[in-house]
Design an enzyme around this catalytic site. Structure first.
Site, PDB file in Angstrom:
ATOM      1  N   VAL A   6      -8.533  18.780   2.555  1.00  0.00           N
ATOM      2  CA  VAL A   6      -7.407  19.554   2.034  1.00  0.00           C
ATOM      3  C   VAL A   6      -7.937  20.842   1.426  1.00  0.00           C
ATOM      4  O   VAL A   6      -8.850  20.822   0.600  1.00  0.00           O
ATOM      5  CB  VAL A   6      -6.644  18.744   0.958  1.00  0.00           C
ATOM      6  CG1 VAL A   6      -5.454  19.534   0.434  1.00  0.00           C
ATOM      7  CG2 VAL A   6      -6.196  17.399   1.513  1.00  0.00           C
ATOM      8  N   CYS A   7      -7.359  21.968   1.855  1.00  0.00           N
ATOM      9  CA  CYS A   7      -7.757  23.258   1.286  1.00  0.00           C
ATOM     10  C   CYS A   7      -6.512  24.086   1.012  1.00  0.00           C
ATOM     11  O   CYS A   7      -5.397  23.604   1.166  1.00  0.00           O
ATOM     12  CB  CYS A   7      -8.748  23.971   2.200  1.00  0.00           C
ATOM     13  SG  CYS A   7      -8.065  24.541   3.755  1.00  0.00           S
ATOM     14  N   ALA A   8      -6.711  25.319   0.634  1.00  0.00           N
ATOM     15  CA  ALA A   8      -5.591  26.166   0.238  1.00  0.00           C
ATOM     16  C   ALA A   8      -4.599  26.382   1.387  1.00  0.00           C
ATOM     17  O   ALA A   8      -3.401  26.196   1.224  1.00  0.00           O
ATOM     18  CB  ALA A   8      -6.094  27.496  -0.293  1.00  0.00           C
TER      19      ALA A   8
END
Length: 100
Positions: A6-8
């Site tokens: 999960v990232c921005a």
């Protein structure tokens, strides 16, 4: 194992996903590795065993960690050095260590 990064925006981890998949194949594992944005986490979380958070959104670790914990999933923040080096082997090793 099923691993969710999960990232921005879900884009910065795509190269890391590719490197992790290659490492998984070398190990003879049949891992499913996918990346999404933090905004898409709730729609994907139930399909994965381990959730790894990109270091650029580490500030969300407490809230996401609590949500992931309630669901009985493994959780961790990807080490900044391993993320920056796109070290698929080290991040895959981290994911394996978090499996419950």
């Amino acid at each position: 194992m099923k691993i969710l990064l999960v990232c921005a925006a879900g884009m910065s981890t795509s190269l890391l996903v590719t490197k992790m998949q290659k490492e998984s194949e070398l190990l003879g594992s049949n891992d499913t590795i996918f990346a999404c944005s933090v905004d898409e986490l709730e729609e994907h979380i139930d399909q994965y065993e381990v959730i790894l958070l990109g270091p650029q959104i580490r500030y969300k670790a407490k809230a996401i960690g609590e949500m992931v914990g309630r669901k009985g999933k493994g959780f961790g923040v990807i080490d900044s050095m391993n993320y920056g080096r796109v070290d698929g082997a080290k991040v895959l090793e981290q994911a394996y260590s978090l499996k419950r």
